[in-house]
Design a protein around this motif. Structure first.
Motif, PDB file in Angstrom:
ATOM      1  N   ARG A  88       0.823  -1.209   0.000  1.00 40.80           N
ATOM      2  CA  ARG A  88       0.000   0.000   0.000  1.00 40.80           C
ATOM      3  C   ARG A  88       0.862   1.266   0.000  1.00 40.80           C
ATOM      4  NH1 ARG A  88      -3.066  -2.953  -1.748  1.00 40.80           N
ATOM      5  NH2 ARG A  88      -5.021  -3.710  -0.845  1.00 40.80           N
ATOM      6  N   ASP A 159      -8.295  -0.233   3.906  1.00 36.68           N
ATOM      7  CA  ASP A 159      -8.316   0.194   2.506  1.00 36.68           C
ATOM      8  C   ASP A 159      -9.518   1.077   2.221  1.00 36.68           C
ATOM      9  OD1 ASP A 159      -6.009  -1.201   1.864  1.00 36.68           O
ATOM     10  OD2 ASP A 159      -7.081  -2.997   1.199  1.00 36.68           O
ATOM     11  N   TRP A 256      -7.379  -1.704  -6.808  1.00 37.66           N
ATOM     12  CA  TRP A 256      -7.762  -2.346  -5.547  1.00 37.66           C
ATOM     13  C   TRP A 256      -8.892  -3.334  -5.768  1.00 37.66           C
ATOM     14  CZ3 TRP A 256     -12.342  -2.679  -2.926  1.00 37.66           C
ATOM     15  CH2 TRP A 256     -12.277  -3.234  -1.642  1.00 37.66           C
TER      16      TRP A 256
END
Length: 331
Positions: A88, A159, A256
Motif C-alpha cells: 500500500r 483500505d 484495488w
C-alpha cells in the motif's frame, strides 16, 4: 603465512514455530504462513462476552458456514502486515504524485460546471459508502473465526478508509479546497433519490448478523456491481470532459477492486468446496442480495449514465453471475 578458512554447517534446531510445524511439518515456512496459521486464541478465555453471553469470544457458530478447518482459507496475495503495508505504501506514493499533478494544473477545477456538478452527485457521495464498507469489514474482522480470514478483513477495512480519503481529495480539487463539494456530496447521499436505495441497503448490512453473509453481500455483490459501474463505466464516460484526469485519480480504486476480487473469489471457492450445504447457503445469500442491490443501484446507474445506465447495470449483473458460478458450484 598460510590461512586456512574452514566452514561449518550449522543446522537450526527448529525450522519454524511449533504451531506452524504442527500443521506443515518441521520445515521452513513462509512469512505469510508464520503470521497467519493458528494465530487466533482458541482456549483459556476467562469469560464470555457480556454483550453476547451465548457465544465464546471467538465462536464458529456466528455464521451458518461450517468448516472443518477455518485455516483452509488462503489469501492469494499472501498479505500479512509487512507485505500489506509495503504494497500500500508503494501504491500511495504513485497515487499522491497523480493527485499533486492534477491539483497543480487544476485539471478538475477547470472542468465545466455541469461536469463538476455530476461528480459531486455521483462520485463524491461514495465517501459515505466507503465508510459503511469500513464498518462492515470491521464487523467481519471482529466476529469472524480464524486469522486466515479475519486478517484480510482488517486490511480491507483500512483500505476503505483510504479510498474514502482519495474521494475526499477529488472533492476538494473540484471546489478549490473550499469543502463545498464535500457538503454537496453528503447532501446527495442523505437526500438525493438516486442514493436512497444504496443508503438503505448499506444500513441493512449494518444489522446483518451472520458475518459470512455480510462478506458475500458487501464484497461480492455490492462492490462487484458498484465498482465497475462507477469506476469503469461512469469514469470512462467523463473521460473527455475531464481531460482523463478523473481516470488517473481513480486508478487506485480499479487496481484495488481487481486485487480484492482475487481474495473474495478464493474465499468463496474454499467455503463452497467444503460441503454442498455451504455451497447452497452461499447461493441463497447471493441470490437474495443480488436482487436487492441491483434494484438499489438502478437509480444511481440512471443518474450516472442516463439511458445507458440500465443496460450497463444489466451487463455487470450478468458478469457477476458468471463470476459467482466460477467460484461456487452447487449440485
Amino acid at each position: 603465512m598460510q590461512v586456512d578458512i574452514k566452514t561449518s554447517d550449522i543446522r537450526p534446531i527448529r525450522q519454524t514455530f511449533s504451531h506452524v510445524a504442527r500443521r506443515l511439518g518441521d520445515k521452513p515456512a513462509s512469512r505469510y504462513q508464520e503470521a497467519t496459521l493458528d494465530m487466533q486464541p482458541t482456549a483459556n478465555f476467562h469469560y464470555r462476552p457480556l454483550w453476547d453471553p451465548q457465544h465464546e469470544l471467538y465462536d464458529k457458530r456466528r455464521t451458518a458456514i461450517v468448516m472443518a478447518d477455518w485455516y483452509a482459507f488462503k489469501d492469494p496475495r499472501h498479505f500479512y502486515y509487512g507485505v500489506y503495508t509495503m504494497t500500500r505504501a508503494r501504491q500511495q506514493e504513485g497515487a499522491d504524485r497523480q493527485f499533486e499533478f492534477a491539483d497543480k494544473r487544476q485539471l478538475l477545477a477547470q472542468a465545466d460546471a455541469g461536469v463538476r456538478e455530476s461528480l459531486q452527485q455521483v462520485l463524491v457521495p461514495l465517501r459515505h459508502y466507503e465508510w459503511g464498507a469500513n464498518m462492515n469489514h470491521s464487523y467481519c474482522c471482529g466476529y469472524g473465526y480464524g486469522t486466515a480470514i479475519t486478517q484480510p478483513f482488517v486490511f480491507a477495512a483500512m483500505d476503505r478508509l483510504g479510498i474514502a480519503q482519495y474521494l475526499s481529495r477529488i472533492g476538494l480539487q473540484l471546489d478549490g479546497n473550499s469543502g463545498q463539494a464535500l457538503d454537496a456530496g453528503k447532501e446527495a447521499w442523505m437526500s438525493h433519490p438516486a442514493w436512497q436505495g444504496v443508503r438503505r441497503t448499506m444500513e441493512n448490512l449494518f444489522v446483518t448478523r451472520d458475518w459470512f453473509e455480510l462478506f458475500v453481500a458487501q464484497n461480492l455483490v455490492f462492490d462487484g456491481l458498484l465498482y465497475p459501474l462507477v469506476y469503469r463505466h461512469y469514469v470512462n464516460a467523463q473521460g473527455a470532459a475531464t481531460g482523463h484526469a478523473l481516470a488517473m485519480l481513480t486508478e487506485f480504486m480499479n487496481e484495488w477492486f481487481e486485487e480484492n476480487a482475487r481474495w473474495v473469489d478464493a474465499t468463496l471457492k474454499t467455503a463452497a468446496d467444503e460441503s454442498p450445504a455451504n455451497a447452497r447457503k452461499l447461493a441463497a445469500w447471493y441470490a437474495d442480495w443480488r436482487a436487492q442491490i441491483a434494484e438499489a443501484l438502478a437509480p444511481l446507474a440512471a443518474l450516472a449514465l442516463g439511458a445507458q445506465g440500465a443496460p450497463a447495470l444489466q451487463e455487470l449483473a450478468t458478469a457477476l453471475d458468471a463470476r459467482f458460478a466460477r467460484s461456487v458450484r452447487t449440485a
